[in-house]
Scaffold this motif. Structure first.
Motif, mmCIF file in Angstrom:
data_model
loop_
_atom_site.group_PDB
_atom_site.id
_atom_site.type_symbol
_atom_site.label_atom_id
_atom_site.label_comp_id
_atom_site.label_asym_id
_atom_site.label_seq_id
_atom_site.Cartn_x
_atom_site.Cartn_y
_atom_site.Cartn_z
ATOM 1 N N ASP A 1 29.191 49.293 48.866
ATOM 2 C CA ASP A 1 30.636 49.309 48.678
ATOM 3 C C ASP A 1 31.225 47.986 49.018
ATOM 4 O O ASP A 1 30.470 47.217 49.806
ATOM 5 N N THR A 2 32.421 47.616 48.441
ATOM 6 C CA THR A 2 33.059 46.433 48.992
ATOM 7 C C THR A 2 34.084 46.948 49.954
ATOM 8 O O THR A 2 34.670 47.752 49.967
ATOM 9 N N MET A 3 33.975 45.845 51.052
ATOM 10 C CA MET A 3 34.820 45.972 52.274
ATOM 11 C C MET A 3 35.755 44.730 52.420
ATOM 12 O O MET A 3 35.296 43.743 52.148
ATOM 13 N N VAL A 4 36.792 45.061 52.938
ATOM 14 C CA VAL A 4 37.897 43.928 53.279
ATOM 15 C C VAL A 4 38.470 44.001 54.577
ATOM 16 O O VAL A 4 38.479 45.059 55.082
ATOM 17 N N LYS A 5 38.626 42.878 55.071
ATOM 18 C CA LYS A 5 39.148 42.975 56.425
ATOM 19 C C LYS A 5 40.614 41.928 56.458
ATOM 20 O O LYS A 5 40.548 40.890 55.744
ATOM 21 N N ARG A 6 41.622 42.297 56.960
ATOM 22 C CA ARG A 6 42.901 41.742 56.778
ATOM 23 C C ARG A 6 43.010 40.773 57.994
ATOM 24 O O ARG A 6 42.581 41.394 59.231
ATOM 25 N N LEU A 7 43.297 39.320 57.772
ATOM 26 C CA LEU A 7 43.115 38.496 58.889
ATOM 27 C C LEU A 7 44.214 38.089 59.559
ATOM 28 O O LEU A 7 44.147 37.603 60.516
ATOM 29 N N ARG A 8 45.535 38.587 59.032
ATOM 30 C CA ARG A 8 46.550 38.270 59.483
ATOM 31 C C ARG A 8 47.937 39.087 58.980
ATOM 32 O O ARG A 8 47.459 39.846 57.866
#
Length: 164
Positions: A157-164
């Protein structure tokens, strides 16, 4: 083992250790250890450390009380023409993390992940991505730190986190 550790910025001389951490990350399954040369000989893994500390690279290393490195988290900006496993787009750094097995479940990975995400946000990035194989216990850490699955592929799985 005492679970005291400190975190410092990664430097150019850490390239070999970062390679060791790529191998640790690739060998997350108990009993499934592939030798370093087998993991690092392929471009799929080598791209995460080749020419370490080029412009756009950043990372942190965790060290034990004796100054021995026990884990690392870093990011790279990989081009669309040579994407990493967790590539989601131009301008989104891809995170790589590895912790020596004996230091797992002692807060090292979480501390490294938090420090790297804080750094990426302060550097102006809106998102950060990673790739994790299905079944890897680290998935729960990533979810608890705000990462969400944006794409599912062949066993990962490719995961992303929003930083702002």
């Amino acid at each position: 083992m005492a679970s005291s550790f400190r975190i410092r910025p990664a430097v150019a001389a850490d390239g070999v250790f970062l390679g060791d951490m790529v191998v640790e990350a690739a060998n997350w399954r108990p009993g499934g250890a592939r030798p370093r040369h087998e993991v690092m000989d392929g471009a799929d893994h080598r791209r995460y450390v080749a020419g370490w500390l080029r412009p756009g690279d950043a990372g942190f290393v965790a060290e034990d009380a004796n100054g021995e490195p026990v884990g690392a988290a870093w990011y790279r900006m990989l081009p669309r023409s040579e994407p990493g496993f967790g590539y989601v787009g131009t301008g989104v750094p891809e995170l790589i993390i590895g912790v020596r097995p004996i230091w797992r479940a002692h807060g090292v990975g979480r501390a490294l992940l938090q420090r790297l995400c804080e750094h990426a946000g302060a550097a102006g990035y809106a998102r950060i991505s990673l790739s994790v194989e299905r079944g890897n216990f680290a998935s729960s850490l990533y979810r608890s730190e705000g990462f969400a699955v944006v794409r599912s592929g062949m066993g990962r799985d490719t995961m992303v986190k929003r930083l702002r």
